[in-house]
Write an enzyme that holds these catalytic residues in place. Sequence first.
Site, PDB file in Angstrom:
ATOM      1  N   ASN A  15       0.807  -1.210  -0.079  1.00 47.17           N
ATOM      2  CA  ASN A  15      -0.116   0.121  -0.177  1.00 47.17           C
ATOM      3  C   ASN A  15       0.881   1.137   0.116  1.00 47.17           C
ATOM      4  OD1 ASN A  15      -2.825   0.480   2.216  1.00 47.17           O
ATOM      5  ND2 ASN A  15      -2.345   1.419  -0.024  1.00 47.17           N
ATOM      6  N   GLN A  47      -2.420   6.541   0.004  1.00 46.88           N
ATOM      7  CA  GLN A  47      -2.826   7.469   0.885  1.00 46.88           C
ATOM      8  C   GLN A  47      -1.616   8.595   1.611  1.00 46.88           C
ATOM      9  OE1 GLN A  47      -4.310   4.126   1.267  1.00 46.88           O
ATOM     10  NE2 GLN A  47      -5.973   5.088   0.263  1.00 46.88           N
ATOM     11  N   ASN A  67      -6.817  10.456   0.224  1.00 45.92           N
ATOM     12  CA  ASN A  67      -6.638   9.486  -0.809  1.00 45.92           C
ATOM     13  C   ASN A  67      -6.058  10.276  -2.023  1.00 45.92           C
ATOM     14  OD1 ASN A  67      -8.041   6.984   0.543  1.00 45.92           O
ATOM     15  ND2 ASN A  67     -10.104   8.210   0.309  1.00 45.92           N
ATOM     16  N   CYS A  76      -6.821   4.250   7.885  1.00 46.13           N
ATOM     17  CA  CYS A  76      -6.093   3.581   6.957  1.00 46.13           C
ATOM     18  C   CYS A  76      -4.969   2.924   7.892  1.00 46.13           C
ATOM     19  CB  CYS A  76      -5.121   4.943   6.220  1.00 46.13           C
ATOM     20  SG  CYS A  76      -3.972   4.001   5.082  1.00 46.13           S
ATOM     21  N   ASN A  78      -2.941   0.376   6.831  1.00 47.51           N
ATOM     22  CA  ASN A  78      -1.407   0.046   6.362  1.00 47.51           C
ATOM     23  C   ASN A  78      -0.742   1.491   6.694  1.00 47.51           C
ATOM     24  OD1 ASN A  78      -1.737  -2.498   5.489  1.00 47.51           O
ATOM     25  ND2 ASN A  78      -2.428  -1.847   3.725  1.00 47.51           N
ATOM     26  N   ASN A 197     -15.214   0.958   0.072  1.00 45.49           N
ATOM     27  CA  ASN A 197     -14.059   0.152  -0.422  1.00 45.49           C
ATOM     28  C   ASN A 197     -14.500  -1.157  -0.683  1.00 45.49           C
ATOM     29  OD1 ASN A 197     -11.671   1.892   0.589  1.00 45.49           O
ATOM     30  ND2 ASN A 197     -12.972   1.995   2.345  1.00 45.49           N
ATOM     31  N   ARG A 216     -11.812   2.779  -2.312  1.00 43.69           N
ATOM     32  CA  ARG A 216     -12.576   4.211  -2.336  1.00 43.69           C
ATOM     33  C   ARG A 216     -11.711   5.341  -2.552  1.00 43.69           C
ATOM     34  NH1 ARG A 216     -15.877   6.930   2.451  1.00 43.69           N
ATOM     35  NH2 ARG A 216     -14.093   6.845   3.461  1.00 43.69           N
ATOM     36  N   CYS A 224      -4.946  -3.176   1.322  1.00 46.20           N
ATOM     37  CA  CYS A 224      -5.863  -2.171   2.152  1.00 46.20           C
ATOM     38  C   CYS A 224      -5.759  -2.732   3.477  1.00 46.20           C
ATOM     39  CB  CYS A 224      -6.828  -1.806   1.431  1.00 46.20           C
ATOM     40  SG  CYS A 224      -8.086  -0.802   2.225  1.00 46.20           S
TER      41      CYS A 224
HETATM   42  N1  LIG Z   1      -5.384   1.737   2.419  1.00 49.16           N
HETATM   43  C1  LIG Z   1      -6.017   2.025   3.728  1.00 49.16           C
HETATM   44  C2  LIG Z   1      -7.382   2.340   3.522  1.00 49.16           C
HETATM   45  C3  LIG Z   1      -7.510   3.575   2.884  1.00 49.16           C
HETATM   46  C4  LIG Z   1      -8.946   4.446   3.081  1.00 49.16           C
HETATM   47  C5  LIG Z   1     -10.084   4.330   1.844  1.00 49.16           C
HETATM   48  N2  LIG Z   1      -9.516   4.550   0.581  1.00 49.16           N
HETATM   49  C6  LIG Z   1     -11.221   5.178   2.124  1.00 49.16           C
HETATM   50  O1  LIG Z   1     -11.346   6.031   1.475  1.00 49.16           O
HETATM   51  O2  LIG Z   1     -11.807   4.658   3.269  1.00 49.16           O
HETATM   52  C7  LIG Z   1      -5.968   0.904   4.696  1.00 49.16           C
HETATM   53  O3  LIG Z   1      -4.739   0.222   4.606  1.00 49.16           O
HETATM   54  O4  LIG Z   1      -6.844   0.980   5.612  1.00 49.16           O
END
Ligand SMILES: N[C@@H](CCC[C@H](N)C(=O)O)C(=O)O
Length: 304
Positions: A15, A47, A67, A76, A78, A197, A216, A224
Amino acid sequence: MTGMVEFAKMNGIGNKILVVDMRGRTDRVTPEAAIALAGDAETRFDQIMAIHDPKAHGTDAYIDILNNDGSKAGACGNGTRCVVQALAAETGRKAFTFQTVAGILNAVEHDDGSISVDMGKPEFRWDRIPLSEEFHDTSKIELQIGPIDAPILHSPAVMSIGNPHAIFWVDRDPMDYDLERFGPLLENHPMFPEKANITLAQVTSPSTMITRTWERGAGLTLACGSAACAAAVSAARTGRTGRKVELTVASSPGRQTLTIDWRERDNHVVMTGAAEWEWSGRLDPLTGAFARDEVAPQDGAAAH
Ligand SMILES: N[C@@H](CCC[C@H](N)C(=O)O)C(=O)O
């Protein structure tokens, strides 16, 4: 406020994360800066984890999560491990408490370098995920994609762990599915007023599973963490696994794993895995202009 800030290009089992040091400043990384950084091959990310001064007593930092389309995220997993690794290297400390828009997160770096993040309690109520339609049981909702009489993906489990997730159960390796095609359709489905997501999850035993996620606001990612948590909780909730699983992220380099423990005693979800520093530099949080730090050849990858 003007001026460059330090940042690190890192990854959490693939990630792509930029950890940006905004401490001592009152401005934010702008969506425009995020989009510019995401558009450059060197700084392409999933991210941004922007570390700000703490806002609440007892916390070490406030983390703003963006994002790659410039939108905000509440969680997030990771990226949080990357922040812990960066702050542990800077301070020598092992345990941290962070605040995000979604709440308080505790995290700890272990002696072997792995990092555990307490992602908090899962939320199953339809209006808190949120969904646009009332569902009494969110462990299996009516939603499908593909021909009506032979859907390719259907009946996901949905939940929030600080951000909204839909978990579709598959019986083959998640890499076999055309997630690039279905992901955007499902992310933007009218069922999800704040988008979602989208994860494909294959349960391989009562304690192992394999996932792949369309994020998302970020698209197809290599990994993720919050989706891994949502998949593990959903698998346990529906009786497919126990509460602790070794989860392989199919799309991550070398198919790396995360350990997810949905703790019985306090209903919290704890994710454990790796984080990796790649390189450091300075960036302008207003525009996204950046410069890499010069690294003397003998310093190599240890220079962070
Ligand atoms: N990569 C992340 C989650 C990222 C957030 C996601 N795109 C959103 O907008 O909800 C992780 O590792 O949790």
